[in-house]
Design an enzyme around this catalytic site. Structure first.
Site, PDB file in Angstrom:
ATOM      1  N   LYS A 215       0.992  -1.071   0.053  1.00  0.00           N
ATOM      2  CA  LYS A 215       0.010  -0.043   0.037  1.00  0.00           C
ATOM      3  C   LYS A 215       0.902   1.220   0.034  1.00  0.00           C
ATOM      4  CE  LYS A 215      -0.083   1.754   4.464  1.00  0.00           C
ATOM      5  NZ  LYS A 215       0.829   1.240   4.935  1.00  0.00           N
ATOM      6  N   LYS A 277       8.145   1.691   2.891  1.00  0.00           N
ATOM      7  CA  LYS A 277       7.953   3.200   3.156  1.00  0.00           C
ATOM      8  C   LYS A 277       8.741   4.072   2.880  1.00  0.00           C
ATOM      9  CE  LYS A 277       5.413   1.824   7.415  1.00  0.00           C
ATOM     10  NZ  LYS A 277       4.001   1.299   6.606  1.00  0.00           N
TER      11      LYS A 277
HETATM   12  P1  ADP Z   1       1.930  -0.120   8.748  1.00  0.00           P
HETATM   13  O1  ADP Z   1       0.605  -0.841   9.015  1.00  0.00           O
HETATM   14  O2  ADP Z   1       1.896   1.396   9.216  1.00  0.00           O
HETATM   15  O3  ADP Z   1       2.284  -0.356   7.199  1.00  0.00           O
HETATM   16  P2  ADP Z   1       4.158  -1.859   9.445  1.00  0.00           P
HETATM   17  O4  ADP Z   1       4.097  -2.734  10.510  1.00  0.00           O
HETATM   18  O5  ADP Z   1       4.133  -2.158   7.963  1.00  0.00           O
HETATM   19  O6  ADP Z   1       2.991  -0.653   9.749  1.00  0.00           O
HETATM   20  O7  ADP Z   1       5.530  -0.527   9.534  1.00  0.00           O
HETATM   21  C1  ADP Z   1       5.758  -0.052  10.756  1.00  0.00           C
HETATM   22  C2  ADP Z   1       6.626  -0.783  11.668  1.00  0.00           C
HETATM   23  O8  ADP Z   1       7.944  -0.850  10.790  1.00  0.00           O
HETATM   24  C3  ADP Z   1       7.175  -0.297  12.964  1.00  0.00           C
HETATM   25  O9  ADP Z   1       6.106  -0.654  13.886  1.00  0.00           O
HETATM   26  C4  ADP Z   1       8.213  -0.951  13.399  1.00  0.00           C
HETATM   27  O10 ADP Z   1       8.258  -1.994  14.106  1.00  0.00           O
HETATM   28  C5  ADP Z   1       8.783  -1.311  12.083  1.00  0.00           C
HETATM   29  N1  ADP Z   1      10.332  -0.807  11.745  1.00  0.00           N
HETATM   30  C6  ADP Z   1      11.219  -1.650  11.206  1.00  0.00           C
HETATM   31  N2  ADP Z   1      12.406  -0.900  10.973  1.00  0.00           N
HETATM   32  C7  ADP Z   1      12.016   0.186  11.294  1.00  0.00           C
HETATM   33  C8  ADP Z   1      12.956   1.501  11.335  1.00  0.00           C
HETATM   34  N3  ADP Z   1      14.082   1.489  10.990  1.00  0.00           N
HETATM   35  N4  ADP Z   1      12.438   2.607  11.787  1.00  0.00           N
HETATM   36  C9  ADP Z   1      10.975   2.608  12.494  1.00  0.00           C
HETATM   37  N5  ADP Z   1      10.410   1.323  12.268  1.00  0.00           N
HETATM   38  C10 ADP Z   1      10.847   0.557  11.882  1.00  0.00           C
HETATM   39 MG    MG Z   2       2.865  -2.045   6.055  1.00  0.00          MG
END
Ligand code: ADP
Ligand code: MG
Length: 314
Positions: A215, A277
């Site tokens: 997404k 992201k």
């Molecule tokens: P969303 O549903 O918002 O897409 P995701 O779980 O896919 O959520 O992505 C957010 C998660 O990414 C955070 O909760 C964190 O655990 C993880 N994450 C992994 N690497 C990093 C990083 N370098 N900085 C911040 N968050 C990170």
């Molecule tokens: Mg995600």
């Protein structure tokens, strides 16, 4: 001057919180909270397009189809994606319109069922990686495989067996002109939910495919193709960190594409969560977007005004 156009990508936590089972009431309650943050931006004059994930929701939809398959025929994955775009869009439309009405704002919200064109030769099609739907035991997995030979099932990190589908790169948002024109007519638009419905096009003929699009990557295509000024990805952490999960973790507050790429290559952003992201943010800025922001849902206004989140600009 025309008000800036902002594309907001909502993370999973905007609709479902950790530990919740996913009842409609729970999801709607979360959405009601989420839309208050978005209304704050609309009140400040920004023009908004909203996109969102659908991981848990499409998982539940697949489970429902699976459980009821002897009573009603299950739908293919592209149709399941359309189902979730519809009901999540409905929740946002209703909750946000109620919130705008409460604030005496003459603004309306509309959801667009959105298809996203992917390349039929995308290498993802020969290497499905994205787990979807229910967990199976080994015996159940073998039975499903017998019934539907074309599906691929893999062991999922010791938790059981699960169907995996391709996750191709999004190319073009099929409904981009409709979305832009609704925005220009003054609507708040919800589009491209769950990464959009993946389709391939051959000799002008479009067809849905059984795949899932990330997404955040689809959100970038949406933001770029409608010419948004800013693309903001909201999630459950304050932004992108270096050394995330260690005692040295440090939030990146401002960065450039070059610096971000370097940090990316050092392996700081996890694949499947922060990785896409950062990739999406980089692509937006490199395609000419003014600024991409990765921030926490609760800090939306602060992030847009530069006081919170990770900001990437040239
Ligand atoms: P969303 O549903 O918002 O897409 P995701 O779980 O896919 O959520 O992505 C957010 C998660 O990414 C955070 O909760 C964190 O655990 C993880 N994450 C992994 N690497 C990093 C990083 N370098 N900085 C911040 N968050 C990170
Ligand atoms: Mg995600």
């Amino acid at each position: 001057m025309e008000a800036p156009v902002i594309v907001i990508a909502l993370g999973g936590n905007a609709i479902l919180q950790r530990g919740e089972r996913g009842s409609f009431a729970e999801q709607y309650r979360n959405v009601r909270n989420t839309v208050t943050k978005i209304a704050d931006l609309i009140e400040r004059g920004y023009r908004i397009v909203i996109t969102h994930g659908n991981g848990p929701q499409v998982g539940s939809t697949l489970l429902r189809h699976e459980a009821a398959k002897n009573i009603v025929p299950p739908l293919p994955l592209d149709a399941c994606g359309a189902e979730t775009q519809g009901f999540i869009g409905y929740m946002i439309q209703q909750a946000l319109r109620n919130e705008l009405k409460k604030r005496k704002m003459d603004k309306y919200v509309i959801t667009v069922v959105t298809r996203v064109i992917v390349d039929k030769n995308d290498p993802a099609f020969s290497n499905p990686t994205k787990p979807v739907g229910p967990f199976y035991t080994k015996a159940e997995a073998e039975k499903v495989k017998e019934e539907i030979p074309q599906i691929v099932i893999k062991e999922d990190a010791g938790r059981g067996y699960r169907r995996v589908v391709p996750s191709p790169d999004p190319k073009i948002i099929a409904e981009r002109y409709a979305i832009r024109s609704l925005l220009d007519s003054g609507f708040v638009v919800v589009a491209c939910g769950g990464g959009g419905i993946p389709i391939t096009e051959e000799e002008g003929y479009a067809e849905g495919v059984e795949a899932v699009i990330d997404k955040d990557l689809a959100g970038e295509r949406l933001a770029t193709l409608i010419g948004a000024n800013k693309f903001i990805i909201l999630t459950d952490v304050p932004g992108a960190y270096v050394d995330y999960g260690t005692s040295n973790a440090r939030l990146i507050t401002h960065s450039t594409p070059d610096e971000m790429k370097k940090i990316f290559d050092e392996g700081h952003f996890k694949e499947g969560s922060m990785g896409p992201k950062v990739t999406a943010a980089l692509r937006f800025v490199e395609s000419g977007g003014e600024e991409a922001i990765i921030a926490e849902l609760d800090k939306l206004v602060d992030a847009l005004e530069g006081r919170s989140g990770t900001h990437i600009r040239r």
